[in-house]
Enzyme design. Structure first.
Site, short mmCIF file in Angstrom:
data_model
loop_
_atom_site.label_atom_id
_atom_site.label_comp_id
_atom_site.label_asym_id
_atom_site.label_seq_id
_atom_site.Cartn_x
_atom_site.Cartn_y
_atom_site.Cartn_z
N ASN A 1 -1.76 -0.11 7.39
CA ASN A 1 -1.24 -1.46 7.67
C ASN A 1 -0.41 -2.07 6.54
O ASN A 1 -0.25 -3.28 6.42
CB ASN A 1 -2.36 -2.39 8.14
CG ASN A 1 -3.44 -2.58 7.10
OD1 ASN A 1 -3.35 -2.02 6.01
ND2 ASN A 1 -4.45 -3.37 7.42
N THR B 1 -5.34 -7.99 10.42
CA THR B 1 -5.69 -6.68 9.82
C THR B 1 -5.28 -5.53 10.75
O THR B 1 -4.74 -4.52 10.28
CB THR B 1 -7.22 -6.62 9.58
OG1 THR B 1 -7.59 -7.73 8.76
CG2 THR B 1 -7.62 -5.31 8.92
N TYR C 1 -12.62 -2.92 -3.08
CA TYR C 1 -13.15 -2.88 -1.71
C TYR C 1 -14.69 -2.81 -1.67
O TYR C 1 -15.25 -2.30 -0.71
CB TYR C 1 -12.54 -1.71 -0.94
CG TYR C 1 -11.11 -1.94 -0.48
CD1 TYR C 1 -10.77 -3.07 0.27
CD2 TYR C 1 -10.11 -1.02 -0.76
CE1 TYR C 1 -9.45 -3.28 0.70
CE2 TYR C 1 -8.80 -1.23 -0.32
CZ TYR C 1 -8.48 -2.36 0.41
OH TYR C 1 -7.19 -2.57 0.85
N HIS D 1 -1.68 -5.50 1.46
CA HIS D 1 -2.93 -6.22 1.22
C HIS D 1 -2.60 -7.64 0.78
O HIS D 1 -1.67 -7.84 0.00
CB HIS D 1 -3.76 -5.54 0.12
CG HIS D 1 -4.88 -6.41 -0.37
ND1 HIS D 1 -6.08 -6.51 0.30
CD2 HIS D 1 -4.97 -7.26 -1.43
CE1 HIS D 1 -6.86 -7.37 -0.33
NE2 HIS D 1 -6.21 -7.85 -1.38
N PHE E 1 -15.23 3.55 7.80
CA PHE E 1 -13.86 3.93 7.40
C PHE E 1 -13.65 3.88 5.89
O PHE E 1 -12.56 4.20 5.41
CB PHE E 1 -12.82 3.04 8.11
CG PHE E 1 -12.99 1.56 7.84
CD1 PHE E 1 -12.50 0.98 6.68
CD2 PHE E 1 -13.65 0.75 8.76
CE1 PHE E 1 -12.66 -0.38 6.43
CE2 PHE E 1 -13.81 -0.62 8.52
CZ PHE E 1 -13.31 -1.18 7.35
N LYS F 1 0.83 -1.20 0.00
CA LYS F 1 0.00 0.00 0.00
C LYS F 1 0.87 1.26 0.00
O LYS F 1 2.09 1.17 0.22
CB LYS F 1 -0.91 -0.06 1.23
CG LYS F 1 -1.91 -1.24 1.19
CD LYS F 1 -2.74 -1.31 2.46
CE LYS F 1 -3.79 -2.39 2.39
NZ LYS F 1 -4.65 -2.42 3.60
N GLU G 1 -9.63 -10.63 -7.59
CA GLU G 1 -8.73 -9.48 -7.48
C GLU G 1 -7.66 -9.50 -8.57
O GLU G 1 -7.32 -8.45 -9.12
CB GLU G 1 -8.07 -9.47 -6.09
CG GLU G 1 -9.07 -9.18 -4.98
CD GLU G 1 -8.48 -9.30 -3.58
OE1 GLU G 1 -7.27 -9.59 -3.45
OE2 GLU G 1 -9.24 -9.11 -2.61
N ARG H 1 -1.63 -14.86 3.99
CA ARG H 1 -2.40 -14.22 5.06
C ARG H 1 -1.67 -14.38 6.40
O ARG H 1 -1.61 -13.44 7.20
CB ARG H 1 -3.81 -14.83 5.17
CG ARG H 1 -4.72 -14.50 4.02
CD ARG H 1 -5.16 -13.07 3.97
NE ARG H 1 -6.09 -12.70 5.03
CZ ARG H 1 -6.76 -11.55 5.08
NH1 ARG H 1 -6.61 -10.64 4.10
NH2 ARG H 1 -7.55 -11.27 6.07
N ARG I 1 2.69 -7.01 9.01
CA ARG I 1 2.02 -5.96 9.79
C ARG I 1 2.55 -5.90 11.22
O ARG I 1 2.66 -4.81 11.80
CB ARG I 1 0.51 -6.18 9.75
CG ARG I 1 -0.10 -5.86 8.38
CD ARG I 1 -1.50 -6.40 8.26
NE ARG I 1 -2.17 -5.99 7.04
CZ ARG I 1 -3.30 -6.53 6.60
NH1 ARG I 1 -3.87 -7.53 7.26
NH2 ARG I 1 -3.86 -6.09 5.48
P1 ADP Z 1 -7.66 -7.19 5.33
O1 ADP Z 1 -6.91 -6.11 4.59
O2 ADP Z 1 -6.82 -7.77 6.44
O3 ADP Z 1 -8.22 -8.25 4.41
P2 ADP Z 1 -10.33 -6.00 5.59
O4 ADP Z 1 -10.70 -6.56 4.26
O5 ADP Z 1 -11.28 -6.19 6.73
O6 ADP Z 1 -8.89 -6.52 6.09
O7 ADP Z 1 -10.12 -4.42 5.46
C1 ADP Z 1 -9.48 -3.88 4.33
C2 ADP Z 1 -8.61 -2.75 4.76
O8 ADP Z 1 -9.44 -1.69 5.30
C3 ADP Z 1 -7.63 -3.05 5.90
O9 ADP Z 1 -6.45 -3.70 5.47
C4 ADP Z 1 -7.34 -1.66 6.43
O10 ADP Z 1 -6.43 -0.96 5.58
C5 ADP Z 1 -8.72 -0.99 6.30
N1 ADP Z 1 -9.46 -1.08 7.56
C6 ADP Z 1 -10.08 -2.17 8.08
N2 ADP Z 1 -10.66 -1.88 9.25
C7 ADP Z 1 -10.42 -0.58 9.50
C8 ADP Z 1 -10.74 0.33 10.55
N3 ADP Z 1 -11.45 -0.07 11.60
N4 ADP Z 1 -10.30 1.60 10.45
C9 ADP Z 1 -9.58 2.02 9.40
N5 ADP Z 1 -9.24 1.22 8.36
C10 ADP Z 1 -9.63 -0.06 8.41
#
Ligand code: ADP
Length: 169
Positions: A132, A111, A69, A135, A77, A29, A146, A105, A122
């Site tokens: 974080n 996350t 997304y 992805h 968020f 990212k 994707e 993963r 992370r």
């Molecule tokens: P992952 O990336 O681990 O698959 P998610 O698909 O749940 O997790 O979320 C996508 C991305 O959205 C996260 O990697 C993070 O950048 C962002 N994100 C998730 N939860 C939050 C939150 N509570 N506040 C801000 N950003 C968030």
């Protein structure tokens, strides 16, 4: 004895690792690129033994991000997530190998970096869920979706490792 899927005596590599062609999408990212973490993150996937089959750097469009997304569009968020993801270029790649989705993963970690184990990307490089670093696709089906979204099929390359094809004369 005959090996499954091949003629007797013919060594069928795919019998050992039936899903060696599994693929996942990993994206570094904007914060990961800006903090110069690209090399270190890619190195972890190489040293784990996965094969890089696609790689590019791009400034992501809002259209692509909203498709990527789409499941999060109702989250509070979501607008700041799209701002974050378009705040600079990302490096996106496709890695191939046995159970690469699940293993990636695990390598990437939780996350929320506060819950990510040390030793994960992370857990080692971030402290806040909104920054974080990386992805990783969360299922083989998600990975397929994707990869099609981020890459054209001609951008994904088939190649063999030199240490598997070397011959002595
Ligand atoms: P992952 O990336 O681990 O698959 P998610 O698909 O749940 O997790 O979320 C996508 C991305 O959205 C996260 O990697 C993070 O950048 C962002 N994100 C998730 N939860 C939050 C939150 N509570 N506040 C801000 N950003 C968030």
């Amino acid at each position: 004895a005959a090996l499954p899927g091949g003629a007797a005596g013919h060594r069928n590599k795919s019998a050992a690792f039936p899903d060696e062609r599994e693929r996942t999408l990993i994206a570094i990212k904007p914060d990961g690129v800006q903090r110069r973490l690209v090399g270190q993150i890619m190195q972890r996937f190489e040293q784990r033994g996965f094969k890089l089959v696609g790689l590019k750097m791009l400034q992501v469009s809002e259209d692509l991000l909203s498709q990527h997304y789409c499941e999060l569009r109702t989250k509070p968020f979501y607008p700041s997530l799209l701002d974050y993801m378009s705040s600079g270029p990302v490096v996106v790649m496709v890695w191939e190998g046995h159970k690469v989705v699940q293993t990636s993963r695990t390598m990437v970690g939780h996350t929320n970096p506060a819950e990510a184990q040390a030793g994960t990307v992370r857990g080692d490089f971030s402290f806040h869920v909104s920054r974080n670093v990386v992805h990783a696709s969360d299922s083989p089906e998600g990975a397929q979706r994707e990869i099609q979204l981020w890459f054209q099929s001609k951008e994904l390359l088939k190649w063999e490792c030199c240490d598997q094809t070397i011959t002595c004369e």
